[in-house]
Write a protein that holds these residues in place. Structure first.
Motif, mmCIF file in Angstrom:
data_model
loop_
_atom_site.group_PDB
_atom_site.id
_atom_site.type_symbol
_atom_site.label_atom_id
_atom_site.label_comp_id
_atom_site.label_asym_id
_atom_site.label_seq_id
_atom_site.Cartn_x
_atom_site.Cartn_y
_atom_site.Cartn_z
ATOM 1 N N LEU A 1 0.829 -1.189 0.000
ATOM 2 C CA LEU A 1 0.000 0.000 0.000
ATOM 3 C C LEU A 1 0.863 1.237 0.000
ATOM 4 O O LEU A 1 1.694 1.430 0.865
ATOM 5 N N PRO A 2 0.652 2.161 -0.908
ATOM 6 C CA PRO A 2 1.433 3.393 -0.889
ATOM 7 C C PRO A 2 1.002 4.361 0.199
ATOM 8 O O PRO A 2 1.803 5.130 0.673
ATOM 9 N N THR A 3 -0.258 4.385 0.589
ATOM 10 C CA THR A 3 -0.754 5.309 1.605
ATOM 11 C C THR A 3 -1.689 4.579 2.545
ATOM 12 O O THR A 3 -2.536 3.832 2.095
ATOM 13 N N LEU A 4 -1.516 4.825 3.832
ATOM 14 C CA LEU A 4 -2.377 4.247 4.847
ATOM 15 C C LEU A 4 -2.870 5.368 5.743
ATOM 16 O O LEU A 4 -2.075 6.090 6.331
ATOM 17 N N SER A 5 -4.190 5.520 5.850
ATOM 18 C CA SER A 5 -4.787 6.551 6.703
ATOM 19 C C SER A 5 -5.469 5.888 7.890
ATOM 20 O O SER A 5 -6.268 4.976 7.706
ATOM 21 N N VAL A 6 -5.141 6.357 9.089
ATOM 22 C CA VAL A 6 -5.727 5.788 10.308
ATOM 23 C C VAL A 6 -6.133 6.907 11.251
ATOM 24 O O VAL A 6 -5.711 8.061 11.095
ATOM 25 N N GLN A 7 -6.961 6.548 12.221
ATOM 26 C CA GLN A 7 -7.356 7.494 13.260
ATOM 27 C C GLN A 7 -6.389 7.351 14.440
ATOM 28 O O GLN A 7 -5.878 6.253 14.728
ATOM 29 N N GLU A 8 -6.191 8.449 15.124
ATOM 30 C CA GLU A 8 -5.358 8.419 16.331
ATOM 31 C C GLU A 8 -5.889 7.373 17.303
ATOM 32 O O GLU A 8 -7.097 7.285 17.539
ATOM 33 N N GLY A 9 -4.991 6.582 17.828
ATOM 34 C CA GLY A 9 -5.384 5.546 18.769
ATOM 35 C C GLY A 9 -5.548 4.178 18.138
ATOM 36 O O GLY A 9 -5.505 3.158 18.834
ATOM 37 N N ASP A 10 -5.752 4.161 16.816
ATOM 38 C CA ASP A 10 -5.853 2.877 16.119
ATOM 39 C C ASP A 10 -4.489 2.190 16.088
ATOM 40 O O ASP A 10 -3.443 2.823 16.262
ATOM 41 N N ASN A 11 -4.520 0.914 15.799
ATOM 42 C CA ASN A 11 -3.289 0.190 15.497
ATOM 43 C C ASN A 11 -3.066 0.224 13.987
ATOM 44 O O ASN A 11 -4.008 0.075 13.209
ATOM 45 N N SER A 12 -1.823 0.408 13.573
ATOM 46 C CA SER A 12 -1.480 0.480 12.152
ATOM 47 C C SER A 12 -0.644 -0.730 11.772
ATOM 48 O O SER A 12 0.199 -1.184 12.551
ATOM 49 N N ILE A 13 -0.886 -1.206 10.563
ATOM 50 C CA ILE A 13 -0.073 -2.301 10.041
ATOM 51 C C ILE A 13 0.418 -1.915 8.661
ATOM 52 O O ILE A 13 -0.383 -1.626 7.766
ATOM 53 N N ILE A 14 1.715 -1.912 8.503
ATOM 54 C CA ILE A 14 2.331 -1.608 7.215
ATOM 55 C C ILE A 14 3.019 -2.869 6.720
ATOM 56 O O ILE A 14 3.771 -3.500 7.465
ATOM 57 N N ASN A 15 2.733 -3.236 5.491
ATOM 58 C CA ASN A 15 3.222 -4.494 4.940
ATOM 59 C C ASN A 15 4.318 -4.292 3.924
ATOM 60 O O ASN A 15 4.429 -3.233 3.289
ATOM 61 N N CYS A 16 5.099 -5.342 3.745
ATOM 62 C CA CYS A 16 6.224 -5.286 2.822
ATOM 63 C C CYS A 16 6.510 -6.693 2.314
ATOM 64 O O CYS A 16 6.505 -7.651 3.092
ATOM 65 N N ALA A 17 6.735 -6.809 1.016
ATOM 66 C CA ALA A 17 7.162 -8.075 0.427
ATOM 67 C C ALA A 17 8.595 -7.918 -0.055
ATOM 68 O O ALA A 17 8.935 -6.906 -0.649
ATOM 69 N N TYR A 18 9.409 -8.898 0.200
ATOM 70 C CA TYR A 18 10.779 -8.869 -0.302
ATOM 71 C C TYR A 18 10.966 -10.050 -1.247
ATOM 72 O O TYR A 18 10.239 -11.040 -1.176
ATOM 73 N N SER A 19 11.938 -9.928 -2.111
ATOM 74 C CA SER A 19 12.069 -10.944 -3.157
ATOM 75 C C SER A 19 13.324 -11.812 -3.017
ATOM 76 O O SER A 19 13.391 -12.888 -3.608
ATOM 77 N N ASN A 20 14.303 -11.340 -2.255
ATOM 78 C CA ASN A 20 15.552 -12.084 -2.155
ATOM 79 C C ASN A 20 15.460 -13.130 -1.040
ATOM 80 O O ASN A 20 15.501 -12.790 0.143
ATOM 81 N N SER A 21 15.329 -14.380 -1.402
ATOM 82 C CA SER A 21 15.181 -15.440 -0.401
ATOM 83 C C SER A 21 16.438 -15.616 0.448
ATOM 84 O O SER A 21 16.406 -16.241 1.499
ATOM 85 N N ALA A 22 17.558 -15.040 -0.007
ATOM 86 C CA ALA A 22 18.804 -15.139 0.755
ATOM 87 C C ALA A 22 18.941 -14.026 1.790
ATOM 88 O O ALA A 22 19.887 -14.028 2.581
ATOM 89 N N SER A 23 18.012 -13.082 1.801
ATOM 90 C CA SER A 23 18.085 -11.989 2.775
ATOM 91 C C SER A 23 17.921 -12.534 4.178
ATOM 92 O O SER A 23 17.077 -13.401 4.434
ATOM 93 N N ASP A 24 18.744 -12.016 5.081
ATOM 94 C CA ASP A 24 18.680 -12.529 6.446
ATOM 95 C C ASP A 24 18.649 -11.423 7.491
ATOM 96 O O ASP A 24 18.771 -11.686 8.692
ATOM 97 N N TYR A 25 18.465 -10.209 7.044
ATOM 98 C CA TYR A 25 18.378 -9.097 7.984
ATOM 99 C C TYR A 25 17.421 -8.087 7.395
ATOM 100 O O TYR A 25 17.502 -7.753 6.217
ATOM 101 N N PHE A 26 16.533 -7.565 8.245
ATOM 102 C CA PHE A 26 15.465 -6.697 7.772
ATOM 103 C C PHE A 26 15.311 -5.511 8.713
ATOM 104 O O PHE A 26 15.442 -5.661 9.936
#
Lengths: 113, 113
Positions: free
Chosen positions: B8-33
Motif C-alpha cells: 500500500l502506498p498510503t495508509l490513513s488511520v485514526q489516532e489511537g488505532d493500530n497500524s499495520i504496514i506491509n512489505c514483500a521482499y524478493s531475495n530469499s537469501a536476505s537474512d536481515y530486515f
C-alpha cells in the motif's frame, strides 16, 4: 547528538557546474553510502565505500563520482550538473559487518537550474 | 536486481488505532530486515530490525513480524499517534560479503486526530 552530517540542506546550482556534496560521520563506521531519493522511485544507491580510498558503484553511478580520503568523510561529486540530477541526496554510514542498520544524514536537496 | 516492495502506498488511520504496514521482499537469501521512518524534510530514522532466525520482535509500540515462507514483513504500530505520520520504508540485506540494503519505495502513514 548528530552522527551523520551533510554539509548543506539546500543547494541551487547551474547546469554544467561541478558540485560537491560532503558527508561526515562521527561513529567510526567503515561503510558509507550515497543515495538519491525521488518521488515514486524511493532510495537509489549511487556509490558506496567500504574503506578509505575504496569505492563501489551502486545502481545509478552515471554522472557521479565519489571521494573517500578519510574514514569519516565521503564526498559525492557531480562533474557537470544536469537538471535530471535535481533530487534529495542522502548520505548514510554503517559498521563493516552486515546486520547493522544504516544511520542517515538529514539530506541535501539539490536543485539544478 | 531484486527489490523490496510494499503493498500500500498510503495508509490513513485514526489516532489511537493500530497500524499495520506491509512489505514483500524478493531475495530469499536476505537474512536481515529493517524498518525506517522518514518524516518530512528529514533523513530516514531506524525504527526496528529483525534477523531471519526470528519471527517477531517488539519495541516500544512497534512490532515487526517476519514470514520467511512467503517473504513478507510487517510493521505494527500500536495506539498510533499524529507524530507517527511519516513515510515508512522496509529494507533487507543479505548478510554476507559487501552487500547493501535494498529499500522499498515506502508507505505514507497519515494519522488523523
Amino acid at each position: 547528538d548528530v552522527k551523520v552530517t551533510q554539509s548543506s540542506r539546500y543547494l541551487v546550482k547551474r547546469t554544467g557546474e561541478k558540485v560537491f556534496l560532503e558527508c561526515v560521520q562521527d561513529m567510526d563506521h567503515e561503510n558509507m553510502f550515497w543515495y538519491r531519493q525521488d518521488p515514486g522511485l524511493g532510495l537509489r544507491l549511487i556509490y558506496f565505500s567500504y574503506d578509505v580510498k575504496m569505492k563501489e558503484k551502486g545502481d545509478i553511478p552515471e554522472g557521479y563520482s565519489v571521494s573517500r580520503e578519510k574514514k569519516e568523510r565521503f564526498s559525492l561529486i557531480l562533474e557537470s550538473a544536469s537538471t535530471n540530477q535535481t533530487s534529495m541526496y542522502l548520505c548514510a554510514s554503517s559498521r563493516r559487518t552486515g546486520g547493522y542498520g544504516y544511520t542517515f544524514g538529514s539530506g541535501t536537496r539539490l536543485t539544478v537550474v | 536486481g531484486e527489490s523490496v516492495g510494499l503493498h500500500l502506498p498510503t495508509l490513513s488511520v485514526q489516532e489511537g488505532d493500530n497500524s499495520i504496514i506491509n512489505c514483500a521482499y524478493s531475495n530469499s537469501a536476505s537474512d536481515y530486515f529493517i524498518w525506517y521512518k522518514q518524516e518530512s524534510g528529514k533523513g530516514p530514522q531506524f525504527i526496528i530490525d529483525i534477523r531471519s532466525n526470528m519471527d517477531k520482535r517488539q519495541g516500544q509500540r512497534v512490532t515487526v513480524l517476519l514470514n520467511k515462507t512467503v517473504k513478507h514483513l510487517s510493521l505494527q504500530i500500536a495506539a498510533t499517534q499524529p507524530g507517527d505520520s511519516a513515510v515508512y520504508f522496509c529494507a533487507d540485506l543479505m548478510n554476507s560479503g559487501y552487500s547493501t540494503l535494498t529499500f522499498g519505495k515506502g508507505t505514507m502513514l497519515l494519522v488523523s486526530p
